[in-house]
Every structure is written in structure tokens, then in C-alpha cells.
Design an enzyme around this catalytic site. Structure first.
Site, PDB file in Angstrom:
ATOM      1  N   ARG A  91      -3.539 -10.049   5.058  1.00 15.17           N
ATOM      2  CA  ARG A  91      -3.919  -9.860   3.722  1.00 15.17           C
ATOM      3  C   ARG A  91      -2.941  -9.499   2.785  1.00 15.17           C
ATOM      4  O   ARG A  91      -2.374  -8.322   2.785  1.00 15.17           O
ATOM      5  CB  ARG A  91      -5.303  -9.154   3.632  1.00 15.17           C
ATOM      6  CG  ARG A  91      -5.804  -8.996   1.987  1.00 15.17           C
ATOM      7  CD  ARG A  91      -6.955  -8.365   1.902  1.00 15.17           C
ATOM      8  NE  ARG A  91      -7.749  -8.308   0.503  1.00 15.17           N
ATOM      9  CZ  ARG A  91      -7.297  -7.644  -0.407  1.00 15.17           C
ATOM     10  NH1 ARG A  91      -6.451  -6.461  -0.134  1.00 15.17           N
ATOM     11  NH2 ARG A  91      -7.927  -7.631  -1.590  1.00 15.17           N
ATOM     12  N   LYS A 103       0.876  -1.298  -0.065  1.00 14.11           N
ATOM     13  CA  LYS A 103       0.100  -0.238   0.155  1.00 14.11           C
ATOM     14  C   LYS A 103       0.867   1.152   0.002  1.00 14.11           C
ATOM     15  O   LYS A 103       1.960   1.154   0.189  1.00 14.11           O
ATOM     16  CB  LYS A 103      -0.965  -0.041   1.171  1.00 14.11           C
ATOM     17  CG  LYS A 103      -2.068  -0.992   0.924  1.00 14.11           C
ATOM     18  CD  LYS A 103      -3.321  -0.763   1.860  1.00 14.11           C
ATOM     19  CE  LYS A 103      -4.633  -1.562   1.654  1.00 14.11           C
ATOM     20  NZ  LYS A 103      -5.504  -1.540   2.495  1.00 14.11           N
TER      21      LYS A 103
END
Length: 360
Positions: A335, A300
Site C-alpha cells: 500500500r 510513515k
């Protein structure tokens, strides 16, 4: 200790210990997992402001009903989920592999689009490498992403889910649309992972209640939007905890058993860099919700922001650092895009934990 009568109270496990051996009464076990801690950070909030913040040894926690209830939630084991013939356990960190059936996801968009057979094979490879389940999504939630018509989203994900279900692989459906949830569950998905916490689609909560399937409730800055860059919070840790707690209670009241709910603080969704860092450093606070925690920080923007704007495909090192941070603070489900590397990192981490727990 005099506690403010009208304040909201929070407990964050701190001062983690290598081992509980010969430390009865001095340490507590975190959520029935591999971690023990020796103190709580007690936070009291009134009118949106912290009015008390103090570190308290586990054995000296005040005999206050509010604090005792929080401590019970923090230490209670998280029951495993029976998903078909498979069991998903939460007594150690597990990996959720990401499979995006999209043309525009920020990291791997277009990689498997229009080839369900190859996508399913890639997912089976992730499971073989150690992923406990595969998160299949057909719509990007990156900043600026276009909404996908539900029919197209169904066409993208259902053929893959059907193949994975036949192979015995655990599957979660990464979607915020009720019709996609229905189709995915009918195709064999075991769990719903909704970035909007069942708020984007008015029918979503009813679908989950009727299916009685497990669900991940994620916090986003605006449940009707995707990742939007962040509005900023006065106290992100406390405010996002409060939001998730309220959302969990609403979903429980609607008919979903609390043992079938997971919570995700939503790293990168409607949050500034400072907000994300506060959440990552304070992750242990969220164990007070009493449900398993999911952390999705793989590749991210936060990794790029802290590493000279590294592009998504060059964020492995930072992603592993965040995954291990989650493991060290008791997160049960990670995740990730890079399954073999994350699984290897967790195995090394687990080896060190086992050695610490058995040494004298």
C-alpha cells in the site's frame, strides 16, 4: 529434536535462494510466489518467553504435526480474488495506490477533498501506472486525528468510488465504520480495508459476512484508536502474529472464507520504532497465517525517524526501501502513495528475480 510439548511453535522462512533449479528437497516455494527459501527459523514460546530458537534446513523439518501444518500454510499458493470482472493475483507483489479524501491525512490530506472528478482521475492515473487497486479513505487515522461523522465520510468517498467502479478500476474501501462499508460496497467497492480488523464498529463483521467481500484485517495497538505512538511489546513479532491469527480465526468462524482474508501487521499503529523494525525484519513469519499479506509503510514515521526527521513529502527513498523489503520477504500487496516509483522499483526487482530463476 525434542520439541517443548506445551509451547507455541512458529516458523519463519529464512535463507532465501536465487533459484530452485536442481535443488529438489532443499528449497521450498513461499506462498506460491516468486521466492524460494532453504531453511526455517523455528521459534518455541512458553509463558510469553522464547525457549527455543533454531535454524532448520527445509528438508530436516521435524515430523511434528504442528510444524507440518505451519509449513503447509507457508508454502500453499494464495488463491487469486475474483473481483467483479477483474482478478487480483497474489503470485507476485502488487501495488495498492492510496487515495485519501481527507483534509488532514498525514501525507496528502486535502489534496483531492471536495473534487470527486479530479480524485477519480488521479486514481485512474495510478491504475494506469500499475496499481492493481486503489484504496479510498475518507477519515485520517494519523495520531491525534479527529473522528469523522459517518455521513461526512460517506459523502467524501462514495462519489469517487462510483466513478472508479464505472471505469473498471478495482477499489478497496479504507474504513472502520459499518455504514461506510455498506455505502462503499453498494457504490462498487470490491474489498474492505479496516485498520481495526472489524473491531471498531460492532456491525462491521456482520456487514463483511453478508457481503462476502474480501477484507484486510490490520493489527493496531488499540482497535478503538488510530496510530497512537506505541506501547511497546516484549516480543512484537510473536505477539502481533498471535493477535492476527486469533482475529482471523474469529472472522472465519463468523462466516468469511479464509481465502478472502488478508492480514496487515499495522506498521506505525500503536507500535514503537523498535516494534516496527522487528516486524519489518520478521515479516516472513506472518506467512504462517496462511493468507496474503499487506504492508503499509509508505511515508510513515519510521522513514522520518531513520532519516533525520525527513517530512512526509520527502520520504520517497525510504518508502521504496520498505516496499522492496516487503517484496523480498514475500508480501503480496504493498500500500503506497508513490505508485509510479514503486511500480518501477518492483519491475526492476522482478527482472532480477526472473534472471536469477532462469540462470544456471
Amino acid at each position: 529434536m525434542q520439541l517443548p510439548t506445551n509451547a507455541r511453535l512458529y516458523l519463519r522462512p529464512v535463507q532465501f535462494a536465487d533459484s530452485p533449479i536442481e535443488r529438489d528437497g532443499e528449497v521450498a516455494r513461499l506462498a506460491g510466489g516468486l521466492l524460494w527459501f532453504s531453511a526455517y527459523e523455528l521459534i518455541a514460546v512458553e509463558n510469553g518467553k522464547r525457549v527455543l530458537q533454531r535454524t532448520i534446513p527445509v528438508g530436516d523439518l521435524p515430523d511434528d504435526a504442528r510444524l507440518q501444518a505451519l509449513a503447509a500454510r507457508i508454502t500453499a499458493p494464495r488463491p487469486p480474488l475474483q473481483l467483479g470482472e477483474r482478478v487480483l493475483r497474489f503470485d507476485q507483489p502488487q501495488v495498492m495506490g492510496i487515495l485519501n479524501m481527507t483534509p488532514d491525512s498525514f501525507s496528502d490530506g486535502g489534496k483531492h477533498l471536495d473534487d470527486a472528478e479530479a480524485a477519480a482521475a488521479a486514481a485512474v492515473d495510478m491504475a494506469a501506472a500499475g496499481a492493481a487497486l486503489i484504496d479510498v479513505g475518507g477519515e485520517s487515522t494519523r495520531p491525534g486525528a479527529q473522528e469523522v461523522w459517518e455521513g461526512d465520510e460517506i459523502k467524501r468517498v462514495v462519489p469517487v468510488i462510483e466513478r472508479l467502479a464505472r471505469s473498471g478500476t478495482l477499489v478497496s474501501a479504507d474504513t472502520r465504520k459499518a455504514s461506510v462499508m455498506e455505502a462503499a460496497l453498494a457504490a462498487g467497492a470490491h474489498l474492505v480495508n479496516d485498520v481495526s480488523a472489524l473491531l471498531w464498529d460492532d456491525r462491521a463483521l456482520d456487514i463483511v459476512v453478508r457481503a462476502q467481500c474480501p477484507v484486510v484485517l490490520m493489527h493496531a495497538g488499540d482497535p478503538k484508536q488510530g496510530a497512537d505512538g506505541g506501547r511497546g511489546y516484549s516480543d512484537p513479532l510473536v505477539e502481533i502474529y498471535d493477535w492476527l491469527e486469533a482475529r482471523i480465526e474469529t472472522v472465519v468462524a463468523a462466516g468469511v472464507d479464509r481465502t478472502r482474508i488478508l492480514a496487515d501487521p499495522g506498521i506505525g499503529f500503536g507500535k514503537s520504532l523498535a516494534d516496527n523494525l522487528a516486524l519489518l525484519n520478521g515479516l516472513a513469519l506472518f506467512h504462517g497465517l496462511g493468507v496474503p499479506l499487506l504492508l503499509g509503510a509508505s511515508r510513515k514515521r519510521i522513514v522520518g525517524a531513520l532519516s533525520n526527521e525527513a517530512p512526509a513529502e520527502q520520504r520517497l527513498g525510504g518508502s521504496l526501501a520498505l516496499a522492496l523489503k516487503g517484496a523480498e520477504l514475500g508480501v503480496q500487496l504493498l500500500r503506497v502513495h508513490d505508485v509510479p516509483e514503486t511500480v518501477q522499483a518492483l519491475r526492476v526487482w522482478r527482472g532480477m528475480r526472473d534472471a536469477a530463476l532462469t540462470s544456471r
